[in-house]
Scaffold this active site. Sequence first.
Site, PDB file in Angstrom:
ATOM      1  N   ASN A 139      46.707   0.776 -22.141  1.00  0.00           N
ATOM      2  CA  ASN A 139      46.963   1.354 -20.815  1.00  0.00           C
ATOM      3  C   ASN A 139      46.618   2.840 -20.887  1.00  0.00           C
ATOM      4  O   ASN A 139      46.910   3.502 -21.883  1.00  0.00           O
ATOM      5  CB  ASN A 139      48.432   1.180 -20.414  1.00  0.00           C
ATOM      6  N   ASP A 246      54.698  18.965  -7.167  1.00  0.00           N
ATOM      7  CA  ASP A 246      54.069  17.642  -7.117  1.00  0.00           C
ATOM      8  C   ASP A 246      52.988  17.590  -6.036  1.00  0.00           C
ATOM      9  O   ASP A 246      52.743  18.560  -5.319  1.00  0.00           O
ATOM     10  CB  ASP A 246      55.136  16.551  -6.931  1.00  0.00           C
TER      11      ASP A 246
HETATM   12  C1  LIG Z   1      46.655  14.128 -11.559  1.00  0.00           C
HETATM   13  C2  LIG Z   1      47.603  12.999 -11.766  1.00  0.00           C
HETATM   14  C3  LIG Z   1      48.843  13.230 -12.325  1.00  0.00           C
HETATM   15  C4  LIG Z   1      49.711  12.173 -12.559  1.00  0.00           C
HETATM   16  N1  LIG Z   1      50.901  12.409 -13.168  1.00  0.00           N
HETATM   17  C5  LIG Z   1      51.689  11.378 -13.518  1.00  0.00           C
HETATM   18  C6  LIG Z   1      52.884  11.615 -14.263  1.00  0.00           C
HETATM   19  O1  LIG Z   1      53.259  12.736 -14.567  1.00  0.00           O
HETATM   20  N2  LIG Z   1      53.617  10.521 -14.618  1.00  0.00           N
HETATM   21  C7  LIG Z   1      53.237   9.234 -14.300  1.00  0.00           C
HETATM   22  O2  LIG Z   1      53.919   8.287 -14.695  1.00  0.00           O
HETATM   23  N3  LIG Z   1      52.120   9.000 -13.574  1.00  0.00           N
HETATM   24  C8  LIG Z   1      51.347  10.034 -13.187  1.00  0.00           C
HETATM   25  N4  LIG Z   1      50.202   9.812 -12.466  1.00  0.00           N
HETATM   26  C9  LIG Z   1      49.860   8.436 -12.098  1.00  0.00           C
HETATM   27  C10 LIG Z   1      49.167   7.723 -13.239  1.00  0.00           C
HETATM   28  O3  LIG Z   1      48.108   8.382 -13.824  1.00  0.00           O
HETATM   29  C11 LIG Z   1      48.566   6.404 -12.851  1.00  0.00           C
HETATM   30  O4  LIG Z   1      47.981   6.448 -11.604  1.00  0.00           O
HETATM   31  C12 LIG Z   1      49.569   5.344 -12.881  1.00  0.00           C
HETATM   32  O5  LIG Z   1      50.455   5.579 -13.939  1.00  0.00           O
HETATM   33  C13 LIG Z   1      48.848   4.044 -13.086  1.00  0.00           C
HETATM   34  O6  LIG Z   1      49.773   3.064 -13.244  1.00  0.00           O
HETATM   35  P1  LIG Z   1      49.792   2.212 -14.594  1.00  0.00           P
HETATM   36  O7  LIG Z   1      50.238   3.162 -15.681  1.00  0.00           O
HETATM   37  O8  LIG Z   1      50.826   1.174 -14.257  1.00  0.00           O
HETATM   38  O9  LIG Z   1      48.426   1.673 -14.833  1.00  0.00           O
HETATM   39  C14 LIG Z   1      49.337  10.864 -12.193  1.00  0.00           C
HETATM   40  C15 LIG Z   1      48.102  10.646 -11.610  1.00  0.00           C
HETATM   41  C16 LIG Z   1      47.238  11.698 -11.388  1.00  0.00           C
HETATM   42  C17 LIG Z   1      45.911  11.425 -10.782  1.00  0.00           C
END
Ligand SMILES: Cc1cc2nc3c(=O)[nH]c(=O)nc-3n(C[C@H](O)[C@H](O)[C@H](O)COP(=O)(O)O)c2cc1C
Length: 441
Positions: A139, A246
């Site tokens: 992942n 955020d």
């Molecule tokens: C710039 C950016 C920052 C993010 N920061 C976080 C974060 O701090 N914690 C988190 O769990 N997901 C964060 N996300 C969301 C995840 O990258 C991702 O979209 C999501 O975890 C995907 O789900 P999965 O892990 O179930 O595949 C962020 C996404 C982006 C684009």
Amino acid sequence: MSLRQFIEQARQAGYLIEIRREVSPHLELARVAAAVDGRPVLFRHVAGSEFPVLVGAGSAREYYALGLGVPLEQLMGKLTDALANPRAPEIVANGVCQEVIERDVDLSRLPILTHLPTDRAPYITAGVAVICDPDYGRNVSFHRLMVTGPRTLAARLVEGRGTDTAWRKCGDGLPVAICIGNSLPVLLAASMSPPKGVDELGIANAMSPTPLVQCKTVDLQVPAEAEIVLEGYITHQLADEGPFLDLTETMDFIRQQPLIEIHCITHRQAAIYQALLPGKLEHKLLMGTPKEPTIFAAVNEVCQCRDVEITPGGTSWLHAVVSIVKRGPDDGRKAIEAAFKGHGSLKHVVVVDGDINIHDPAEVEWAIATRFQADRDLVVLSDQPGSSLDPSAAHVPGQKTHTAKMGLDATIPWGAKRADYEKVRYEPVDMSEYEQDKEAL
Ligand SMILES: Cc1cc2nc3c(=O)[nH]c(=O)nc-3n(C[C@H](O)[C@H](O)[C@H](O)COP(=O)(O)O)c2cc1C
């Protein structure tokens, strides 16, 4: 295309801003990057660190098209295709991300930014975490990371997402590799939420070849062309994480989150550190852009979808505009319902016909003004599962956020005379002919 190649292409295209004056990573660099939000900026000299800093690589759609090597109009098709057809990446013996190997870890050598005076510590914001779930495999996702010591970070793991669920299964800690300085395809793929078991690096590889290399101290593979990789473990020790700005440009609160211990840093010679500004365009586009293909696919199941934009004004998460080819009286309403299925956090959606440029908010507003009647074309849904990021939604600790949702069908009413609804436009002219005349006077 690696991040290095992207920087070169962005320079040639005239997008890149280069700052040669020395800039402090403590508040100053973020302020300067925010002032030119929407442009990639390379800070060549950062106080206290040998590494230059790149911000804003993903702060406009044009840059994604450039990084994926497609015309802008084909970007959505390319993302949809990669999401549907991931390709296993090639494993290579050597990667430039391991040209330098440091086992004596000191995170303070990296130019990690402190963004705002209210931040308690510097934050890594463009780190892409690679983990392996015992049941579902690899992942890959973003996690903001607060520096808590020379070898430790507090990670925000959104509950129920891939990294969080894998971490809960691994009582002795979860091996992690945090990649910093990633290609545009890796950044986009890490932002996607494909079904469990689908490898985001396979999606990145389907966008553009993304070879992987084995890490030095953990059993994980990372993009060989990353600039910097932090190898370590997500422990079960908790620490305060936050407050932090955020996506919604409002402050997220302090939570108890897992500590990550870093045991090894590998990097390229003269590596480029990558950062993104929380709440600014790159954060917004990375969050929103990968949801466009999922909305597109859901709408396309119920009627013909032409295009989707998740709009920056709607925090690039809560609002979308959907363009359809209307072939029946209920297509607008069906598209609204499908769009909510395609992106669970979507709160408001506007559906328009193909003559409306969905990337121009004034045109979308024009369609609402001239084609929409609230007592006929409005869909309101109460008490729906919604986004935890929306301050106006109902938040109960430990429970899913609830919200109201609204869809506006701003398509031309079925059976109406099309000409009554079409924008009357003046014939275009070649102004140079008239301006020449003016000069002759
Ligand atoms: C710039 C950016 C920052 C993010 N920061 C976080 C974060 O701090 N914690 C988190 O769990 N997901 C964060 N996300 C969301 C995840 O990258 C991702 O979209 C999501 O975890 C995907 O789900 P999965 O892990 O179930 O595949 C962020 C996404 C982006 C684009």
